[in-house]
Write a protein that holds these residues in place. Structure first.
Motif, mmCIF file in Angstrom:
data_model
loop_
_atom_site.group_PDB
_atom_site.id
_atom_site.type_symbol
_atom_site.label_atom_id
_atom_site.label_comp_id
_atom_site.label_asym_id
_atom_site.label_seq_id
_atom_site.Cartn_x
_atom_site.Cartn_y
_atom_site.Cartn_z
ATOM 1 N N ARG A 9 12.193 34.470 53.698
ATOM 2 C CA ARG A 9 10.786 34.990 53.473
ATOM 3 C C ARG A 9 10.446 34.582 51.943
ATOM 4 N NH1 ARG A 9 8.480 39.588 55.405
ATOM 5 N NH2 ARG A 9 10.367 40.005 56.657
ATOM 6 N N PRO A 306 7.323 25.136 68.531
ATOM 7 C CA PRO A 306 7.314 26.400 68.051
ATOM 8 C C PRO A 306 8.674 27.088 67.898
ATOM 9 C CG PRO A 306 5.569 25.939 69.686
ATOM 10 C CD PRO A 306 6.598 24.968 69.626
ATOM 11 N N PRO A 310 11.054 28.796 63.961
ATOM 12 C CA PRO A 310 10.044 29.791 64.567
ATOM 13 C C PRO A 310 9.751 30.472 63.233
ATOM 14 C CG PRO A 310 11.985 29.827 65.830
ATOM 15 C CD PRO A 310 12.136 29.071 64.814
ATOM 16 N N ALA A 311 8.507 30.907 63.290
ATOM 17 C CA ALA A 311 7.592 31.578 62.109
ATOM 18 C C ALA A 311 8.211 32.972 61.944
ATOM 19 C CB ALA A 311 6.405 31.282 62.380
ATOM 20 N N VAL A 312 8.283 33.405 60.959
ATOM 21 C CA VAL A 312 8.560 34.975 60.659
ATOM 22 C C VAL A 312 7.185 35.527 60.462
ATOM 23 C CG1 VAL A 312 9.520 36.949 59.264
ATOM 24 C CG2 VAL A 312 10.935 34.855 59.860
ATOM 25 N N VAL A 313 6.328 36.482 61.270
ATOM 26 C CA VAL A 313 5.145 36.809 61.170
ATOM 27 C C VAL A 313 5.106 38.308 60.606
ATOM 28 C CG1 VAL A 313 2.878 36.836 62.118
ATOM 29 C CG2 VAL A 313 4.547 34.753 62.832
ATOM 30 N N ASN A 314 4.031 38.664 59.816
ATOM 31 C CA ASN A 314 4.144 40.054 59.456
ATOM 32 C C ASN A 314 3.170 40.638 60.452
ATOM 33 O OD1 ASN A 314 1.678 39.471 58.472
ATOM 34 N ND2 ASN A 314 2.139 39.816 56.571
ATOM 35 N N ARG A 318 0.226 36.877 59.533
ATOM 36 C CA ARG A 318 0.488 36.016 58.555
ATOM 37 C C ARG A 318 1.756 35.615 58.705
ATOM 38 N NH1 ARG A 318 0.040 37.438 52.310
ATOM 39 N NH2 ARG A 318 0.627 35.297 51.412
ATOM 40 N N GLU A 319 2.143 34.177 58.584
ATOM 41 C CA GLU A 319 3.315 33.532 58.475
ATOM 42 C C GLU A 319 4.102 33.884 57.110
ATOM 43 O OE1 GLU A 319 5.701 29.195 58.147
ATOM 44 O OE2 GLU A 319 4.137 29.454 59.890
ATOM 45 N N ARG A 322 10.454 31.710 57.810
ATOM 46 C CA ARG A 322 10.882 30.734 58.910
ATOM 47 C C ARG A 322 12.438 31.081 59.213
ATOM 48 N NH1 ARG A 322 7.556 27.090 61.620
ATOM 49 N NH2 ARG A 322 5.657 26.867 60.688
#
Length: 332
Positions: A9, A306, A310-314, A318-319, A322
């Motif tokens: 984060r 992808p 992978p992205a951590v998205v809120n 918004r990214e 990871r």
């Protein structure tokens, strides 16, 4: 056991996942690994291709005019999309049974879109929408083909469950008494083994001979040619891995962070277990291991981009971080 997946984060490693990997060749020998090879674990739904072997060997497919698409759904943890419900329903129709004969229970579909469409049509969820309905329909097909009791197919002492247990014992190279048995989320027996033995069991799918070789070839072909039936049309890693490799790799995920991959070109099998059961770690771990094994081309990795980190998205979309696999395979 050393954590091997970082969840970031911003610039902070907020969480870690520990796990283990075992890679076996067609002789069942472990040729690469990370972590504890003797970690004892259930394969959960990753075991479905093995559970399908007695169904194929019973002659049920031929007896009821079922094809490889029906075999793929028997190996599936599907998203309850119309194509999945249709295939599972076709199996039941051809064997003369109904969704009420399935003991897998009811749950919300993996696909939100499929569920919302079902609600708009005014339909009610039933066992046919369960992600394991294809497996259960296949088990009932076995009963119809062999004369076994369809009412008790989920019981451990049923002929089918004993055939599955014997087959797994043979493929994994362990006595049946050494296999620990529990109850899966869908109500049928589920099996636990050391990770090294799971790798050995799945490596038999690439062997050219053996008593179960014809059935295993048909199963891996069915899954590789119908990857969308095994998982779903979107957001399913095992489906997308099979799509990207055009069925050269056959993959099956399982609950609680398990994955099995069969590489028909390199003649290897890989199993992955995330110790805390969090499946978000599976795709980056699997792809990093396959990249280190040299099993994926640049184009295939690009198609799976992808999943690499992978992205951590809120909630704003918004990214904010990871999921990053961070390990090196140890070669035997």
């Amino acid at each position: 056991m050393k954590p091997f997946v970082r969840v970031t984060r911003g610039a902070v490693d907020e969480s870690w996942h520990a796990g283990a990997i075992a890679v076996a060749n067609e002789a069942g020998e472990v040729v690469a690994h990370v972590g504890d090879l003797d970690f004892f674990t259930f394969a959960r739904s990753s075991c479905k291709p093995i559970q399908a072997i007695p169904v194929v060997e019973s002659g049920a497919l031929e007896a009821f005019g079922l094809d490889d698409s029906h075999l793929a759904i028997m190996c599936a943890s599907h998203s309850s999309e119309p194509m999945h419900v249709e295939k599972a329903s076709e199996i039941l129709e051809r064997i003369g049974l109904e969704p009420r004969h399935l003991v897998c229970g009811v749950h919300m579909p993996h696909s939100r879109e499929a569920y919302e469409a079902l609600v708009r049509r005014g339909e009610t969820l039933s066992a046919i929408h369960n992600n394991c309905s294809g497996k259960h329909a296949g088990m009932l097909a076995y009963c119809r083909a062999t004369g076994a009791d369809p009412a008790t197919y989920a019981e451990l002492d049923h002929p089918l469950q004993q055939a599955i247990l014997s087959t797994l014992s043979e493929l994994a190279g362990v006595d049946k008494a050494a296999i620990r048995v529990g109850v899966d989320g869908c109500g049928v027996p589920v099996h636990a083994l050391p990770l090294r033995n799971w790798a050995r069991a799945f490596s038999t799918f690439v062997a050219e001979d053996g008593p179960h070789a014809p059935a295993m070839r048909r199963i891996r072909t069915a899954m590789g040619e119908h990857p969308e039936l095994v998982g779903g049309s979107r957001d399913r890693f095992d489906t997308d891995l099979m799509r990207a490799t055009r069925g050269r790799m056959v993959a099956k995920g399982g609950a609680e962070g398990f994955l099995a991959v069969i590489d028909t070109k390199e003649r290897l099998a890989m199993v992955v277990k995330i110790l805390d059961g969090n499946a978000r770690a599976i795709p980056p771990v699997a792809l990093k291991a396959l990249e280190q094994l040299g099993s994926l081309t640049a184009a295939e990795l690009d198609a799976l981009a992808p999943y690499v980190e992978p992205a951590v998205v809120n909630t704003q979309g918004r990214e904010v971080g990871r999921i990053i696999a961070d390990f090196s395979l140890t070669r035997a």
